[in-house]
Design an enzyme around this catalytic site. Sequence first.
Site, PDB file in Angstrom:
ATOM      1  N   ASP A  26       0.849  -1.184   0.000  1.00 31.35           N
ATOM      2  CA  ASP A  26       0.000   0.000   0.000  1.00 31.35           C
ATOM      3  C   ASP A  26       0.885   1.235   0.000  1.00 31.35           C
ATOM      4  OD1 ASP A  26      -3.218   0.454   0.773  1.00 31.35           O
ATOM      5  OD2 ASP A  26      -1.928   2.184   1.125  1.00 31.35           O
ATOM      6  N   ASP A  64      -7.377  -2.927  -5.684  1.00 35.16           N
ATOM      7  CA  ASP A  64      -8.615  -2.439  -5.069  1.00 35.16           C
ATOM      8  C   ASP A  64      -8.445  -0.932  -4.930  1.00 35.16           C
ATOM      9  OD1 ASP A  64     -10.953  -2.095  -3.731  1.00 35.16           O
ATOM     10  OD2 ASP A  64     -10.440  -3.322  -2.002  1.00 35.16           O
ATOM     11  N   CYS A 104     -15.281  -0.172  -4.956  1.00 33.86           N
ATOM     12  CA  CYS A 104     -16.579  -0.259  -4.286  1.00 33.86           C
ATOM     13  C   CYS A 104     -17.407   0.946  -4.723  1.00 33.86           C
ATOM     14  CB  CYS A 104     -16.430  -0.334  -2.776  1.00 33.86           C
ATOM     15  SG  CYS A 104     -15.512   1.023  -2.023  1.00 33.86           S
TER      16      CYS A 104
END
Length: 385
Positions: free
Chosen positions: A246, A286, A339
Amino acid sequence: MTPGARVAASIEIIDDILAGQAAEQALTRWARNSRFAGSKDRAAIRDLVFAALRTWRSDAVLGGGEDGRARMIGRLRADDADIDALFDDAGHAPAPLTDEERQAGATPTEIGDRWNLPEWLLPQWQAALGDDAEAIALIAQDRAPITLRVNTRVCSVADVQSALESEQVLTEANSLSPTALTVLSNPRRVRQSQAYIDGWIEMQDAASQAVVDAIPDGTRALDYCAGGGGKALALAARGFTVWAHDIAPGRMADIPDRAERAGVQIRVVAPDQLPAKEKFDVVLCDAPCSGSGAWRRSPEGKWALTQQRLDELNGIQDEILDTAMGHVTPEGTLVYVTCSVLTCENEDRIDAFLARHAGWTCSFRKRWTISAEGDGFFTAHLTRG
């Protein structure tokens, strides 16, 4: 605290949010200054505040004003609550309604008020969701389901249901994923349950689990935007050797403990620790996004989002795909996930990637809409050839 006192606390917190505080900050600050409040009080107040954030526009119309008191009046009217019993000035409850407040307020008629969405976003929401736009906007005003992922490396779904039931936590199968269980009762007991302590379950949205279910089999996987590591853990449970990465390493601080509890190993790497030569069968991106598919959980996000920020996110999404593709083996899969329910963050980003990179194709793409079973998600699989 009395029900009326809880309403008064919610009004205070909403006014703090209107003054510029983040919702979580306002809730935390109130709790620290209100040591008398028990856990049930804090939970009830949190529920009231988040309900108001999900229905921010319609509550203001129903309550006839923009401040915390008016919005809470609107929220209670929407729930057909006995407002006079709650606004009675007794036991720290709010003062009774004035004649003006009783006459104020109206039924929301404008689309943005009824759908509880920012006005500027309505065309994009409608374009992305078509005939289902209104229904999904209304579903997004409800509370999100509490969903568990069963760690099938160590137990079965039936084992988990039985263990949780013995601790008065009832669940049911969720159709979005074979590893998903929706919690029906006592959700706040889950993290104290033996099943959770023993690593049998993780909290994870069912559509998020379905995204991982759809990923093709392989040996090595890189979760390029790992965050807290939910999808990295799900990949490890499937048998992948997983690296978690990340751009903000602090987000991954809990992954080692979560992995140990789940009985899996995940290698956590910061940006400067990920060698360019490392290749993976699956690289999962993601990507940071508007979160529009999960606004039930973080309703503050839909009111903070602007067109400028959405444009910035699109640029970040493109950059992540362009960088992460270098870590995919020749036969591997680059998996893009958001999302979000917005086309500009989903299909448009895949089309733009394919236009930039000859030789790549999209072998799979799917949307999961916001529903009673899960959040809104999008995924696409990109491969060479």
